[in-house]
Design a protein around this motif. Structure first.
Motif, PDB file in Angstrom:
ATOM      1  N   PRO A  87      15.921 -26.921 -20.724  1.00  0.00           N
ATOM      2  CA  PRO A  87      16.955 -26.922 -21.078  1.00  0.00           C
ATOM      3  C   PRO A  87      17.268 -27.608 -22.420  1.00  0.00           C
ATOM      4  O   PRO A  87      16.383 -28.555 -22.792  1.00  0.00           O
ATOM      5  CB  PRO A  87      17.714 -27.988 -20.038  1.00  0.00           C
ATOM      6  N   GLY A  88      17.996 -27.203 -23.214  1.00  0.00           N
ATOM      7  CA  GLY A  88      18.437 -27.705 -24.469  1.00  0.00           C
ATOM      8  C   GLY A  88      19.682 -27.657 -25.191  1.00  0.00           C
ATOM      9  O   GLY A  88      20.848 -27.230 -24.273  1.00  0.00           O
ATOM     10  N   GLN A  89      20.108 -27.702 -26.508  1.00  0.00           N
ATOM     11  CA  GLN A  89      21.212 -27.437 -27.018  1.00  0.00           C
ATOM     12  C   GLN A  89      21.234 -26.261 -28.067  1.00  0.00           C
ATOM     13  O   GLN A  89      20.312 -26.033 -28.594  1.00  0.00           O
ATOM     14  CB  GLN A  89      21.696 -28.858 -27.765  1.00  0.00           C
ATOM     15  N   TRP A  90      22.220 -25.641 -28.031  1.00  0.00           N
ATOM     16  CA  TRP A  90      22.267 -24.399 -28.865  1.00  0.00           C
ATOM     17  C   TRP A  90      23.299 -24.226 -29.842  1.00  0.00           C
ATOM     18  O   TRP A  90      24.235 -24.975 -29.796  1.00  0.00           O
ATOM     19  CB  TRP A  90      22.839 -23.465 -27.612  1.00  0.00           C
ATOM     20  N   VAL A  91      23.231 -23.538 -30.885  1.00  0.00           N
ATOM     21  CA  VAL A  91      23.948 -23.045 -31.731  1.00  0.00           C
ATOM     22  C   VAL A  91      24.426 -21.892 -31.697  1.00  0.00           C
ATOM     23  O   VAL A  91      23.651 -20.836 -31.384  1.00  0.00           O
ATOM     24  CB  VAL A  91      23.446 -23.125 -33.222  1.00  0.00           C
ATOM     25  N   LEU A  92      25.775 -21.329 -31.350  1.00  0.00           N
ATOM     26  CA  LEU A  92      26.444 -20.150 -31.113  1.00  0.00           C
ATOM     27  C   LEU A  92      26.418 -19.517 -32.397  1.00  0.00           C
ATOM     28  O   LEU A  92      27.389 -19.867 -32.967  1.00  0.00           O
ATOM     29  CB  LEU A  92      27.578 -20.026 -30.285  1.00  0.00           C
ATOM     30  N   GLU A 114      26.583 -29.495 -25.031  1.00  0.00           N
ATOM     31  CA  GLU A 114      27.696 -29.173 -25.798  1.00  0.00           C
ATOM     32  C   GLU A 114      27.094 -28.111 -27.054  1.00  0.00           C
ATOM     33  O   GLU A 114      26.531 -28.654 -27.860  1.00  0.00           O
ATOM     34  CB  GLU A 114      28.535 -30.168 -26.387  1.00  0.00           C
ATOM     35  N   PRO A 115      27.428 -26.895 -26.884  1.00  0.00           N
ATOM     36  CA  PRO A 115      26.891 -25.943 -28.203  1.00  0.00           C
ATOM     37  C   PRO A 115      27.658 -26.312 -29.227  1.00  0.00           C
ATOM     38  O   PRO A 115      28.649 -26.658 -29.284  1.00  0.00           O
ATOM     39  CB  PRO A 115      27.186 -24.426 -27.413  1.00  0.00           C
ATOM     40  N   ALA A 116      27.145 -25.996 -30.480  1.00  0.00           N
ATOM     41  CA  ALA A 116      27.758 -25.898 -31.788  1.00  0.00           C
ATOM     42  C   ALA A 116      28.172 -24.493 -32.006  1.00  0.00           C
ATOM     43  O   ALA A 116      27.361 -23.588 -31.842  1.00  0.00           O
ATOM     44  CB  ALA A 116      26.760 -26.496 -32.666  1.00  0.00           C
ATOM     45  N   LEU A 117      29.562 -24.344 -32.284  1.00  0.00           N
ATOM     46  CA  LEU A 117      30.043 -23.080 -32.105  1.00  0.00           C
ATOM     47  C   LEU A 117      30.493 -22.612 -33.804  1.00  0.00           C
ATOM     48  O   LEU A 117      31.358 -23.332 -34.509  1.00  0.00           O
ATOM     49  CB  LEU A 117      31.372 -23.037 -31.340  1.00  0.00           C
ATOM     50  N   LEU A 118      29.662 -21.657 -34.221  1.00  0.00           N
ATOM     51  CA  LEU A 118      30.324 -21.193 -35.358  1.00  0.00           C
ATOM     52  C   LEU A 118      31.355 -20.227 -35.260  1.00  0.00           C
ATOM     53  O   LEU A 118      31.640 -19.503 -34.304  1.00  0.00           O
ATOM     54  CB  LEU A 118      28.905 -20.239 -36.022  1.00  0.00           C
ATOM     55  N   ALA A 132      23.620 -26.742 -37.228  1.00  0.00           N
ATOM     56  CA  ALA A 132      22.575 -27.424 -36.574  1.00  0.00           C
ATOM     57  C   ALA A 132      22.251 -29.037 -36.759  1.00  0.00           C
ATOM     58  O   ALA A 132      21.695 -29.591 -36.042  1.00  0.00           O
ATOM     59  CB  ALA A 132      21.224 -26.618 -37.251  1.00  0.00           C
ATOM     60  N   ALA A 133      22.783 -29.319 -37.997  1.00  0.00           N
ATOM     61  CA  ALA A 133      22.642 -30.664 -38.241  1.00  0.00           C
ATOM     62  C   ALA A 133      23.455 -31.490 -37.477  1.00  0.00           C
ATOM     63  O   ALA A 133      23.255 -32.785 -36.793  1.00  0.00           O
ATOM     64  CB  ALA A 133      23.305 -30.982 -39.569  1.00  0.00           C
ATOM     65  N   GLY A 134      24.561 -30.823 -36.427  1.00  0.00           N
ATOM     66  CA  GLY A 134      25.349 -31.621 -35.651  1.00  0.00           C
ATOM     67  C   GLY A 134      24.819 -31.690 -34.231  1.00  0.00           C
ATOM     68  O   GLY A 134      25.257 -32.480 -33.331  1.00  0.00           O
ATOM     69  N   LEU A 135      23.454 -31.028 -33.940  1.00  0.00           N
ATOM     70  CA  LEU A 135      22.910 -31.178 -32.692  1.00  0.00           C
ATOM     71  C   LEU A 135      22.306 -32.591 -32.442  1.00  0.00           C
ATOM     72  O   LEU A 135      21.727 -33.085 -33.419  1.00  0.00           O
ATOM     73  CB  LEU A 135      21.964 -30.045 -32.599  1.00  0.00           C
ATOM     74  N   ASP A 136      22.545 -32.908 -31.335  1.00  0.00           N
ATOM     75  CA  ASP A 136      21.795 -34.363 -30.903  1.00  0.00           C
ATOM     76  C   ASP A 136      20.816 -34.272 -29.781  1.00  0.00           C
ATOM     77  O   ASP A 136      20.271 -35.367 -29.477  1.00  0.00           O
ATOM     78  CB  ASP A 136      22.913 -35.276 -30.917  1.00  0.00           C
ATOM     79  N   LEU A 166      15.635 -24.552 -40.085  1.00  0.00           N
ATOM     80  CA  LEU A 166      15.377 -23.602 -39.208  1.00  0.00           C
ATOM     81  C   LEU A 166      14.081 -23.829 -38.506  1.00  0.00           C
ATOM     82  O   LEU A 166      13.662 -23.580 -37.274  1.00  0.00           O
ATOM     83  CB  LEU A 166      14.991 -22.153 -39.935  1.00  0.00           C
ATOM     84  N   ARG A 167      13.073 -24.829 -39.070  1.00  0.00           N
ATOM     85  CA  ARG A 167      11.819 -25.181 -38.397  1.00  0.00           C
ATOM     86  C   ARG A 167      12.237 -26.096 -37.478  1.00  0.00           C
ATOM     87  O   ARG A 167      11.281 -26.300 -36.365  1.00  0.00           O
ATOM     88  CB  ARG A 167      10.948 -25.908 -39.506  1.00  0.00           C
ATOM     89  N   ARG A 168      13.349 -26.696 -37.299  1.00  0.00           N
ATOM     90  CA  ARG A 168      13.370 -27.615 -36.366  1.00  0.00           C
ATOM     91  C   ARG A 168      14.079 -27.106 -34.989  1.00  0.00           C
ATOM     92  O   ARG A 168      13.958 -27.643 -34.028  1.00  0.00           O
ATOM     93  CB  ARG A 168      14.459 -28.672 -36.634  1.00  0.00           C
ATOM     94  N   PHE A 169      14.445 -25.868 -34.983  1.00  0.00           N
ATOM     95  CA  PHE A 169      14.713 -25.210 -33.731  1.00  0.00           C
ATOM     96  C   PHE A 169      13.219 -24.958 -33.069  1.00  0.00           C
ATOM     97  O   PHE A 169      12.520 -24.770 -33.415  1.00  0.00           O
ATOM     98  CB  PHE A 169      15.315 -23.993 -33.956  1.00  0.00           C
TER      99      PHE A 169
END
Length: 386
Positions: A87-92, A114-118, A132-136, A166-169
């Motif tokens: 499980p992890g955190q997602w960017v939509l 909590e996903p980050a929503l574009l 992506a910078a807001g993911l914790d 991108l590499r941090r995903f």
């Protein structure tokens, strides 16, 4: 027993997230749409098992309403977690009425993150990086279609900040249509972890990763057609028993979804999809798979967006035609076509060589992000008649 079905405006991804949360907890089922209008023929209730209704036109044909249960979409989420890094955190970054976008939200709910929503609309690599910078969470994912990945890689090759983001995903899932190997190669050279996914709304989204079925998904090829089984299968098509019976079949005590795709499974269980069964044409007496031609075309420089459709031909019966928004090279269209025909013929035979290249300003897309092949086929036909 039934439950209420309500339309949710997918232009507001947060509203879809909230609606999904309620639906998975036993509240009203939801039908996310690209607007807030409920079609006149959309029922107000659905069977109790149904939590989510995804409307899709696929790559051609009239719309279908895929009815998914909570068990199915949560099974898909669990299978994804097992195949990835947990499980992890997602960017939509995908539309919230498209099954891959909905998967991002379901997997976030299942993970308790909590996903980050574009914002919906044009994909902006900078906005993606900011999200992506807001993911914790230490484990990070996103899901893109090939065109978005290409745009992100263009930006990454010019800007180290985008490349590092991108590499941090831990994984960037790529689906929605065939992904050119050249695009995957570009990503991996930059150190971006990409996972090619295969599936559809009928399977709660991607259930085969890099050719390998995930979780309890099963893959078989029957008479050349790919069939998928497992707990993430849809209940069927809402109020469409005829289509449901044609697409979902029982065999050996198991339920299978007939994908309509042609493919093969290797001795070690890796699936290769070669194209749509109904995209086979007969050109000069030889069978030609438009999917095979399209993959070969997309491997050529500058043609990653290309779509291959059928067209009538006075001599050959039908021929493949390439449609692309790419600008012609300085050498000129004639030389460009000759080189492309040679490259495709090497891979798929002389009958598969494209008859012509049609240049457009923009390749039209369906709401799912897939090319609108019906519109493109009509365009090619109309141009030939003019």
């Amino acid at each position: 027993m039934t439950r209420t079905l309500r339309v949710v405006d997918a232009r507001h991804p947060g509203a879809v997230l909230d609606g999904l949360r309620d639906a998975l907890e036993g509240g009203p089922a939801i039908a996310p749409r690209a607007d807030d209008r409920a079609p006149a023929d959309l029922p107000g209730t659905v069977p109790q098992a149904v939590s989510l209704v995804v409307e899709t036109s696929g790559s051609s044909g009239r719309p279908k309403r895929v009815a998914l249960s909570s068990d199915a979409v949560l099974a898909g989420a669990a299978a994804a977690d097992g195949a990835l890094m947990g499980p992890g955190q997602w960017v939509l970054a995908l539309p919230a009425h498209y099954v891959a976008g909905l998967n991002v939200l379901v997997r976030s709910l299942a993970a308790g993150t909590e996903p980050a929503l574009l914002a919906p609309g044009h994909f902006d690599p900078r906005a993606f990086v900011d999200a992506a910078a807001g993911l914790d969470h230490p484990t990070r994912y996103s899901s893109l279609v090939p065109a978005q990945l290409a745009t992100a890689l263009d930006a990454a090759e010019a800007d180290p900040v985008v490349a590092e983001a991108l590499r941090r995903f831990d994984a960037v899932l790529i689906g929605g249509q065939a992904t050119p190997a050249t695009l995957v190669g570009r990503a991996r050279r930059l150190g971006v972890t990409v996972v090619r996914t295969y599936g559809s709304s009928e399977t709660s989204g991607g259930c085969v990763y890099d050719g390998v079925p995930v979780g309890r998904t099963r893959v078989e090829v029957v008479d050349g057609q790919v069939e998928l089984g497992g707990p993430s299968l849809a209940e069927g098509y809402l109020d469409d028993p005829e289509r449901t019976a044609a697409a979902f079949v029982m065999r050996d005590g198991l339920r299978w979804y007939r994908t309509g795709d042609a493919g093969t499974v290797s001795s070690d269980g890796v699936l290769t999809v070669s194209g749509r069964i109904d995209d086979v044409i007969v050109s000069g007496g030889e069978k030609v798979s438009l999917g095979v031609v399209e993959r070969a075309v997309r491997e050529q420089p500058g043609l990653a967006d290309a779509v291959v459709v059928r067209a009538a031909h006075a001599r050959w019966g039908e021929v493949p035609v390439v449609v692309t928004a790419a600008a012609p090279p300085p050498s000129g269209a004639a030389d460009d076509l000759a080189a492309l025909r040679r490259a495709v013929a090497v891979v798929a035979g002389r009958a598969a060589a494209p008859d012509r290249i049609v240049r457009v300003d923009v390749v039209p897309l369906l709401p799912s992000g897939k090319p609108d092949r019906v519109a493109l086929t009509r365009l090619v036909r109309d141009l030939a008649a003019s």
